[in-house]
Scaffold this motif. Structure first.
Motif, PDB file in Angstrom:
ATOM      1  N   GLU A   1       0.817  -1.210   0.000  1.00 33.93           N
ATOM      2  CA  GLU A   1       0.000   0.000   0.000  1.00 33.93           C
ATOM      3  C   GLU A   1       0.851   1.261   0.000  1.00 33.93           C
ATOM      4  OE1 GLU A   1      -4.066  -1.375   2.189  1.00 33.93           O
ATOM      5  OE2 GLU A   1      -2.459  -0.659   3.480  1.00 33.93           O
ATOM      6  N   PHE A   2       0.327   2.286  -0.627  1.00 30.15           N
ATOM      7  CA  PHE A   2       0.937   3.607  -0.684  1.00 30.15           C
ATOM      8  C   PHE A   2      -0.026   4.595  -0.053  1.00 30.15           C
ATOM      9  CE2 PHE A   2       2.376   1.061  -4.205  1.00 30.15           C
ATOM     10  CZ  PHE A   2       3.744   1.273  -4.250  1.00 30.15           C
ATOM     11  N   ASN A   3       0.391   5.232   1.025  1.00 30.13           N
ATOM     12  CA  ASN A   3      -0.438   6.241   1.675  1.00 30.13           C
ATOM     13  C   ASN A   3      -0.248   7.536   0.895  1.00 30.13           C
ATOM     14  OD1 ASN A   3      -1.807   8.004   3.309  1.00 30.13           O
ATOM     15  ND2 ASN A   3      -0.656   7.548   5.152  1.00 30.13           N
TER      16      ASN A   3
ATOM     17  N   TYR B   1      -1.669  14.346  13.232  1.00 29.38           N
ATOM     18  CA  TYR B   1      -0.796  13.262  13.689  1.00 29.38           C
ATOM     19  C   TYR B   1      -1.605  11.973  13.726  1.00 29.38           C
ATOM     20  CZ  TYR B   1       1.976  17.218  15.193  1.00 29.38           C
ATOM     21  OH  TYR B   1       2.685  18.386  15.210  1.00 29.38           O
ATOM     22  N   MET B   2      -0.948  10.859  13.364  1.00 30.38           N
ATOM     23  CA  MET B   2      -1.592   9.556  13.437  1.00 30.38           C
ATOM     24  C   MET B   2      -0.570   8.534  13.918  1.00 30.38           C
ATOM     25  SD  MET B   2      -3.902   7.500  10.651  1.00 30.38           S
ATOM     26  CE  MET B   2      -2.622   6.650   9.765  1.00 30.38           C
ATOM     27  N   ILE B   3      -1.032   7.623  14.749  1.00 28.01           N
ATOM     28  CA  ILE B   3      -0.191   6.567  15.314  1.00 28.01           C
ATOM     29  C   ILE B   3      -0.433   5.283  14.541  1.00 28.01           C
ATOM     30  CG2 ILE B   3       0.273   5.218  17.393  1.00 28.01           C
ATOM     31  CD1 ILE B   3      -1.262   7.751  18.774  1.00 28.01           C
TER      32      ILE B   3
ATOM     33  N   THR C   1      -4.964  16.635  16.245  1.00 19.71           N
ATOM     34  CA  THR C   1      -4.461  17.951  15.864  1.00 19.71           C
ATOM     35  C   THR C   1      -3.327  18.394  16.780  1.00 19.71           C
ATOM     36  OG1 THR C   1      -6.150  19.046  17.196  1.00 19.71           O
ATOM     37  CG2 THR C   1      -6.651  18.700  14.863  1.00 19.71           C
ATOM     38  N   GLU C   2      -3.206  17.756  17.940  1.00 22.24           N
ATOM     39  CA  GLU C   2      -2.164  18.105  18.909  1.00 22.24           C
ATOM     40  C   GLU C   2      -1.212  16.927  19.090  1.00 22.24           C
ATOM     41  OE1 GLU C   2      -1.830  21.058  20.451  1.00 22.24           O
ATOM     42  OE2 GLU C   2      -3.565  21.842  19.364  1.00 22.24           O
ATOM     43  N   GLU C   3       0.072  17.177  18.925  1.00 26.24           N
ATOM     44  CA  GLU C   3       1.064  16.116  19.067  1.00 26.24           C
ATOM     45  C   GLU C   3       1.061  15.533  20.477  1.00 26.24           C
ATOM     46  OE1 GLU C   3       5.717  15.277  17.909  1.00 26.24           O
ATOM     47  OE2 GLU C   3       5.118  17.325  18.388  1.00 26.24           O
ATOM     48  N   LYS C   4       0.890  16.378  21.490  1.00 18.92           N
ATOM     49  CA  LYS C   4       0.882  15.896  22.876  1.00 18.92           C
ATOM     50  C   LYS C   4      -0.239  14.892  23.116  1.00 18.92           C
ATOM     51  CE  LYS C   4       2.865  20.067  24.899  1.00 18.92           C
ATOM     52  NZ  LYS C   4       2.647  21.231  25.752  1.00 18.92           N
ATOM     53  N   GLU C   5      -1.405  15.158  22.540  1.00 18.51           N
ATOM     54  CA  GLU C   5      -2.534  14.233  22.685  1.00 18.51           C
ATOM     55  C   GLU C   5      -2.236  12.908  21.989  1.00 18.51           C
ATOM     56  OE1 GLU C   5      -5.297  14.577  24.602  1.00 18.51           O
ATOM     57  OE2 GLU C   5      -4.246  16.359  25.310  1.00 18.51           O
ATOM     58  N   ALA C   6      -1.609  12.977  20.836  1.00 17.50           N
ATOM     59  CA  ALA C   6      -1.256  11.760  20.103  1.00 17.50           C
ATOM     60  C   ALA C   6      -0.255  10.918  20.900  1.00 17.50           C
ATOM     61  CB  ALA C   6      -0.685  12.124  18.737  1.00 17.50           C
ATOM     62  N   ILE C   7       0.707  11.575  21.519  1.00 16.47           N
ATOM     63  CA  ILE C   7       1.711  10.852  22.322  1.00 16.47           C
ATOM     64  C   ILE C   7       1.037  10.152  23.502  1.00 16.47           C
ATOM     65  CG2 ILE C   7       3.695  11.171  23.852  1.00 16.47           C
ATOM     66  CD1 ILE C   7       4.602  13.406  21.855  1.00 16.47           C
TER      67      ILE C   7
ATOM     68  N   TRP D   1       6.243   0.802  16.244  1.00 14.22           N
ATOM     69  CA  TRP D   1       5.292   1.905  16.438  1.00 14.22           C
ATOM     70  C   TRP D   1       5.838   3.164  15.783  1.00 14.22           C
ATOM     71  CZ3 TRP D   1       0.554   1.235  18.428  1.00 14.22           C
ATOM     72  CH2 TRP D   1       0.314   0.052  19.120  1.00 14.22           C
ATOM     73  N   SER D   2       4.926   3.989  15.270  1.00 14.55           N
ATOM     74  CA  SER D   2       5.352   5.288  14.752  1.00 14.55           C
ATOM     75  C   SER D   2       4.271   6.328  15.023  1.00 14.55           C
ATOM     76  CB  SER D   2       5.648   5.225  13.251  1.00 14.55           C
ATOM     77  OG  SER D   2       4.460   5.034  12.510  1.00 14.55           O
ATOM     78  N   LEU D   3       4.722   7.538  15.195  1.00 15.61           N
ATOM     79  CA  LEU D   3       3.844   8.701  15.305  1.00 15.61           C
ATOM     80  C   LEU D   3       4.183   9.561  14.101  1.00 15.61           C
ATOM     81  CD1 LEU D   3       1.856  10.614  16.656  1.00 15.61           C
ATOM     82  CD2 LEU D   3       3.734  11.456  18.063  1.00 15.61           C
ATOM     83  N   ASP D   4       3.251   9.649  13.151  1.00 21.45           N
ATOM     84  CA  ASP D   4       3.518  10.326  11.894  1.00 21.45           C
ATOM     85  C   ASP D   4       2.769  11.651  11.808  1.00 21.45           C
ATOM     86  OD1 ASP D   4       5.158   8.210  10.743  1.00 21.45           O
ATOM     87  OD2 ASP D   4       3.305   7.058  10.752  1.00 21.45           O
ATOM     88  N   LYS D   5       3.390  12.584  11.140  1.00 20.05           N
ATOM     89  CA  LYS D   5       2.870  13.935  10.980  1.00 20.05           C
ATOM     90  C   LYS D   5       2.504  14.138   9.507  1.00 20.05           C
ATOM     91  CE  LYS D   5       4.935  18.526  11.511  1.00 20.05           C
ATOM     92  NZ  LYS D   5       6.113  19.203  12.064  1.00 20.05           N
ATOM     93  N   PHE D   6       1.316  14.672   9.255  1.00 20.61           N
ATOM     94  CA  PHE D   6       0.831  14.889   7.888  1.00 20.61           C
ATOM     95  C   PHE D   6       0.277  16.291   7.742  1.00 20.61           C
ATOM     96  CE2 PHE D   6       0.183  10.410   8.976  1.00 20.61           C
ATOM     97  CZ  PHE D   6       0.846   9.772   7.954  1.00 20.61           C
ATOM     98  N   ILE D   7       0.311  16.796   6.525  1.00 22.45           N
ATOM     99  CA  ILE D   7      -0.347  18.058   6.198  1.00 22.45           C
ATOM    100  C   ILE D   7      -1.582  17.724   5.376  1.00 22.45           C
ATOM    101  CG2 ILE D   7      -0.157  20.256   4.990  1.00 22.45           C
ATOM    102  CD1 ILE D   7       2.863  20.149   5.584  1.00 22.45           C
TER     103      ILE D   7
END
Length: 133
Positions: free
Chosen positions: A20-22, A70-72, A93-99, A114-120
């Protein structure tokens, strides 16, 4: 609500694994669908092979076009080192909440990676196509 466009190379997918390609996260279903059709018709690799697309509804609150989300993701690997048993979170929308949420997911799901990814929002991740080697 955001719309996550995923394109899958059917020929390279097998058993539990999907190649798959996101492509990205989009503000409307229509925009995601237009981009999917464009990729399948015009972009190298996607147009050359048996590819299909899926648009996944992703919950998120307070998002504005152009903002960062952000998505985990958590996953295991099979004997070929391909990712399997993938779990994804909602968008934040908040990195702290995602963490904070990532800690909860790690307790709930047994995954080796595991990864925490950032997207626009409304940005395509795969601007160029791909070739098989």
């Amino acid at each position: 609500m955001l719309y996550n466009l995923i394109i899958c190379d059917q020929e390279l997918s097998y058993d539990e694994y999907k190649e798959e390609f996101n492509i990205g996260f989009f503000s409307s279903y229509k925009k995601a669908e237009e981009i999917a059709r464009y990729y399948l018709k015009n972009i190298d690799g996607f147009k050359d092979y048996n590819c299909s697309y899926e648009i996944i509804n992703r919950n998120v609150r307070g998002i504005k076009v152009g903002e960062i989300i952000y998505m985990i993701s958590g996953w295991n690997e099979n004997s070929e080192f391909d990712p399997i048993e993938i779990v994804n979170s909602e968008c934040f929308t908040e990195e702290k909440e995602a963490i904070k949420y990532m800690a909860k997911m790690k307790k709930k799901y047994t995954r080796t990676n595991w990864s925490l990814d950032k997207f626009i929002v409304n940005e395509c991740l795969w601007k160029d196509g791909f070739i098989r080697v």
